[in-house]
Design a protein around this motif. Structure first.
Motif, mmCIF file in Angstrom:
data_model
loop_
_atom_site.group_PDB
_atom_site.id
_atom_site.type_symbol
_atom_site.label_atom_id
_atom_site.label_comp_id
_atom_site.label_asym_id
_atom_site.label_seq_id
_atom_site.Cartn_x
_atom_site.Cartn_y
_atom_site.Cartn_z
ATOM 1 N N HIS A 276 0.707 -1.072 0.115
ATOM 2 C CA HIS A 276 0.040 -0.052 0.101
ATOM 3 C C HIS A 276 0.962 1.191 0.022
ATOM 4 C CE1 HIS A 276 -3.978 -1.771 1.788
ATOM 5 N NE2 HIS A 276 -3.391 -2.387 0.904
ATOM 6 N N GLN A 277 0.451 2.084 -0.879
ATOM 7 C CA GLN A 277 1.314 3.363 -0.720
ATOM 8 C C GLN A 277 0.781 4.277 0.268
ATOM 9 O OE1 GLN A 277 3.535 4.491 -3.569
ATOM 10 N NE2 GLN A 277 4.047 6.096 -2.098
ATOM 11 N N ALA A 278 1.986 4.933 0.995
ATOM 12 C CA ALA A 278 1.392 5.772 2.161
ATOM 13 C C ALA A 278 0.637 6.720 1.693
ATOM 14 C CB ALA A 278 2.936 6.134 2.852
ATOM 15 N N GLY A 279 -0.267 6.980 2.529
ATOM 16 C CA GLY A 279 -1.322 7.967 2.436
ATOM 17 C C GLY A 279 -2.481 7.844 1.207
ATOM 18 N N LEU A 280 -2.186 6.472 0.607
ATOM 19 C CA LEU A 280 -3.310 6.158 -0.387
ATOM 20 C C LEU A 280 -3.740 4.762 0.052
ATOM 21 C CD1 LEU A 280 -1.473 7.394 -3.634
ATOM 22 C CD2 LEU A 280 -3.264 8.452 -2.259
#
Length: 133
Positions: free
Chosen positions: A51-55
């Motif tokens: 998972h992309q941080a913030g997304l």
């Protein structure tokens, strides 16, 4: 209810491409795309969803943060060969080889960090063939 096994876990990372490349080139994991373009790392019968941080996809951990994981992977092969591979790859060893206690017995382990700073323990069952330095 009884849990049978771990299917997958999720790592929140700062840069998915950088993480995929590290786990592919250093740890030999397969990179996969699934669903609507989601990214993962596969090894054995498990996978790590990225998972992309913030997304992050919902639902997710309460405070998904890059660099907060501490994972142990069981290796195929020897610790000595793994140390040589890591040195050739330019990956610093944080600690080890050291003896540790795993889920099913004693391990011989080394520790490294991934690009986000997650602590990765790389281990083999301790025994006569893995007792070298």
């Amino acid at each position: 209810m009884q849990i049978a096994a771990l299917d997958h876990l999720v790592l929140t990372v700062a840069d998915i491409a950088r993480t995929r490349e590290f786990y592919r080139s250093v740890l030999g994991m397969e990179t996969v795309t699934f669903g609507d373009g989601r990214q993962a790392l596969r090894y054995g019968q498990q996978k790590i969803n990225l998972h992309q941080a913030g997304l992050s996809f919902a639902p997710h951990a309460r405070f998904p943060t890059p660099g907060s994981a501490d994972l142990c992977f069981l290796l195929v092969g020897s610790i000595d060969a793994t140390v040589s591979h890591l040195q050739a790859s330019g990956v610093p060893i944080v600690a080890g080889p050291v003896r540790r206690t795993g889920a099913t017995g004693t391990l011989r382990s080394i520790y490294i960090r991934d690009p986000d700073g997650n602590l990765l323990e790389l281990s083999v069952p301790a025994g006569p063939s893995n007792e070298g330095g």
